[in-house]
Design a protein around this motif. Structure first.
Motif, PDB file in Angstrom:
ATOM      1  N   ALA A 281       4.412   0.546  -3.871  1.00 48.61           N
ATOM      2  CA  ALA A 281       2.902   0.432  -3.590  1.00 48.61           C
ATOM      3  C   ALA A 281       2.006   0.322  -4.887  1.00 48.61           C
ATOM      4  O   ALA A 281       2.510   1.329  -5.786  1.00 48.61           O
ATOM      5  CB  ALA A 281       2.375   1.642  -2.841  1.00 48.61           C
TER       6      ALA A 281
ATOM      7  N   GLN B 127       0.895  10.046   0.655  1.00 46.30           N
ATOM      8  CA  GLN B 127       1.514   9.391  -0.492  1.00 46.30           C
ATOM      9  C   GLN B 127       0.444   9.729  -1.565  1.00 46.30           C
ATOM     10  O   GLN B 127       0.840  10.358  -2.587  1.00 46.30           O
ATOM     11  CB  GLN B 127       1.674   7.788  -0.346  1.00 46.30           C
ATOM     12  N   GLU B 128      -0.896   9.624  -1.478  1.00 44.35           N
ATOM     13  CA  GLU B 128      -1.800   9.613  -2.516  1.00 44.35           C
ATOM     14  C   GLU B 128      -2.044  11.219  -2.708  1.00 44.35           C
ATOM     15  O   GLU B 128      -2.339  11.554  -3.805  1.00 44.35           O
ATOM     16  CB  GLU B 128      -3.060   8.673  -2.164  1.00 44.35           C
TER      17      GLU B 128
ATOM     18  N   ASN C  83      -7.491   4.817  -0.220  1.00 48.17           N
ATOM     19  CA  ASN C  83      -7.814   6.519  -0.322  1.00 48.17           C
ATOM     20  C   ASN C  83      -9.289   6.750  -0.630  1.00 48.17           C
ATOM     21  O   ASN C  83      -9.735   7.524   0.133  1.00 48.17           O
ATOM     22  CB  ASN C  83      -6.758   7.019  -1.208  1.00 48.17           C
TER      23      ASN C  83
ATOM     24  N   ARG D 226       0.772  -1.263  -0.013  1.00 51.84           N
ATOM     25  CA  ARG D 226      -0.088   0.085  -0.173  1.00 51.84           C
ATOM     26  C   ARG D 226       0.868   1.314  -0.020  1.00 51.84           C
ATOM     27  O   ARG D 226       0.445   2.384  -0.623  1.00 51.84           O
ATOM     28  CB  ARG D 226      -0.593   0.094   1.171  1.00 51.84           C
ATOM     29  N   VAL D 227       2.147   1.145   0.677  1.00 48.98           N
ATOM     30  CA  VAL D 227       2.760   2.413   0.976  1.00 48.98           C
ATOM     31  C   VAL D 227       4.229   2.092   0.342  1.00 48.98           C
ATOM     32  O   VAL D 227       4.835   0.923   0.701  1.00 48.98           O
ATOM     33  CB  VAL D 227       2.795   2.860   2.492  1.00 48.98           C
TER      34      VAL D 227
ATOM     35  N   LEU E  78      -0.222   6.454   4.035  1.00 52.82           N
ATOM     36  CA  LEU E  78      -0.869   6.332   2.576  1.00 52.82           C
ATOM     37  C   LEU E  78      -1.704   7.213   2.180  1.00 52.82           C
ATOM     38  O   LEU E  78      -1.790   7.785   1.008  1.00 52.82           O
ATOM     39  CB  LEU E  78      -1.788   5.191   2.832  1.00 52.82           C
TER      40      LEU E  78
ATOM     41  N   ALA F  80      -3.316   1.221  -3.089  1.00 49.16           N
ATOM     42  CA  ALA F  80      -3.431   2.656  -2.420  1.00 49.16           C
ATOM     43  C   ALA F  80      -4.693   3.612  -2.874  1.00 49.16           C
ATOM     44  O   ALA F  80      -5.354   4.105  -1.858  1.00 49.16           O
ATOM     45  CB  ALA F  80      -2.167   3.238  -2.688  1.00 49.16           C
TER      46      ALA F  80
END
Length: 503
Positions: free
Chosen positions: A454, A497-498, A463, A449-450, A494, A459
């Motif tokens: 990822a 990151q997104e 989100n 996911r991260v 996460l 991810a």
């Protein structure tokens, strides 16, 4: 019909090209009525269509005009209004119910035009309205409609019940692709041969693009889809005799090296009006009753045509012109340029790169790449559903307004808040990994996911659930997934990151 009415010209739109649109026994014009076809360049100026789509439409129209010979007046014009004036002046004309709200409003605004009932579908508008109004709810479900159509049209029935005892064999039709196989090993789909008409079409499209008059996206490879009734029938015959048997089990599977799998590739022929849905489902049923194909394959195909295609057509008209404006999730992000340009090399996600490349080179993918790769990505990124709908409309050879508005607004993007589907159709990378061979060579890992490895779908899935938690946790089919957010120890990382994802 009076002698005067028998001489009234009949206008054929470019998606009304089959014999059932001129059959007087099936609600068509008089057998002696002259025909009119109008090729409007303005249609291609207003939108940047896929080059293969523009080629297919023009090829199909010009082939049909050649078949009709002296009976048809074929006019090339900048607009439909101009073409109609050139063809019939101020005279009367009939036309079958068009397939878009805009075209329908246009023809009904002309006092000289009489609109005949729609053709090319199993269920009439009045029949659907009676069924839908009788539901007593704003939410319509394809499964309920499908069962009603099966019963009223006696499709795959044994007495009063469904053949085999079950209405829906979808559970049997979700097998992943055979492990270690690059393809299904089934006979290839039908491929038409181009004619001199295709050469003329390609020359015209080249000139339009060269002059800057019209802009296209994608490639115009040798034509891959039928442009005539004869070709469409050959494609149908090829499918039911050589490919239908293996269609059901693997209809949701994807293989990088086998883009067509056992799919029929008949959607463009149906949507151009070259095939009638009744003949498609009847041939599939006949192959099952003769013992040549398993029930799950016949039922899966019948459900696509008599269930989903019919449902989408009627939802488009039943929900009305404002339905396309639906945006229940309030998604407003613009589509990135690399996506609109079909740039497959702009992403490292193997599944997305393969699917975009197929759209770029052919203007087609089957329904799972559309829904669970392209549509799922659009939903997770929060792209504006109207822009996503327009992109699908322009980029696919079988894309029309009536097709894409319900499919994208209602099903793919859940922008209607659940009026025609029970949940958003999206997933993490695990689904793509299970149903395809895309993930093995991909730089991303579906279980991660991260971080640098990822998977953008994994991810993106979490989100999306977090972004719309308040809405989704009250959906019975989403509650369990939403509760999974509470088990993510890296959720904050996460989400950060997104926020910065660019590809």
């Amino acid at each position: 019909m009076t002698e005067e009415e028998s001489g009234t010209p009949h206008w054929l739109f470019g998606d009304q090209l089959g014999p059932h649109f001129v059959d007087p026994a099936r609600g068509g014009p008089h057998r002696d009525a002259p025909l009119v076809m109008i090729e409007s360049r303005g249609v291609f100026r207003r939108r940047r269509f896929h080059r293969a789509k523009a080629h297919l439409i023009l090829s199909a129209m010009r082939h049909r005009a050649a078949e009709l010979g002296d009976r048809v007046r074929y006019v090339k014009a900048d607009t439909y209004r101009q073409g109609l004036r050139e063809a019939v002046g101020e005279g009367r004309v009939t036309v079958h119910h068009p397939t878009s709200h805009a075209a329908d409003a246009f023809v009904r605004s002309l006092p000289s035009v009489r609109v005949l009932p729609a053709r090319g579908f199993l269920v009439t508008h009045d029949e659907f309205r009676t069924w839908a109004d009788g539901r007593g709810t704003k939410h319509l479900r394809q499964e309920d409609f499908y069962r009603w159509v099966r019963g009223t049209h006696d499709l795959l029935m044994e007495g009063d019940g469904p053949a085999g005892g079950r209405w829906n064999l979808d559970h049997d039709n979700r097998q992943p692709p055979p492990r270690g196989s690059a393809d299904l090993g089934v006979p290839a789909p039908y491929h038409p041969r181009e004619s001199e008409i295709d050469d003329e079409v390609r020359s015209d499209l080249d000139r339009w693009a060269r002059d800057g008059d019209v802009r296209f996206v994608g490639e115009d490879a040798p034509r891959r889809f039928p442009a005539t009734r004869r070709e469409a029938l050959a494609g149908l015959r090829r499918f039911v005799e050589h490919r239908l048997a293996t269609f059901g089990a693997y209809e949701d599977a994807m293989l990088a090296g086998d883009t067509t799998m056992s799919h029929s590739l008949l959607s463009s022929s149906l949507n151009l009006g070259l095939l009638d849905p009744a003949e498609c489902v009847e041939r599939a049923e006949a192959r099952w009753r003769s013992g040549d194909v398993p029930l799950n394959s016949a039922e899966g195909f019948v459900r696509q045509i008599a269930g989903w295609r019919e449902f989408v057509w009627h939802v488009y008209w039943y929900f009305g012109t404002r339905y396309r404006e639906s945006n229940a999730l309030r998604h407003h992000e613009p589509l990135p340029a690399w996506f609109t340009e079909l740039s497959s090399d702009a992403t490292d996600a193997n599944c997305l790169s393969h699917v975009l490349d197929q759209v770029r080179t052919t203007g087609w993918t089957h329904h799972i790449p559309r829904l669970m790769v392209l549509g799922s990505l659009s939903l997770q990124r929060g792209w504006d559903p109207r822009a996503v709908t327009d992109w699908f409309h322009r980029s696919f050879v079988d894309g029309y307004d009536w097709v894409m508005v319900p499919n994208v607004v209602g099903m793919s993007q859940y922008a209607d808040g659940g009026r025609m589907t029970t949940k958003p159709y999206t997933s993490g990378g695990a689904y793509i990994d299970r149903m395809s061979d895309f993930c093995g060579p991909c730089r991303y890992k579906p279980s991660v996911r991260v971080g640098e490895d990822a998977c953008p779908f994994t991810a993106g899935y979490w989100n999306l659930l977090h972004r719309h938690r308040d809405r989704f946790e009250h959906n019975a089919r989403m509650t369990r997934a939403v509760r999974g957010l509470d088990r993510l120890t890296d959720l904050d990382e996460l989400l950060e990151q997104e926020r910065h994802r660019e590809d």
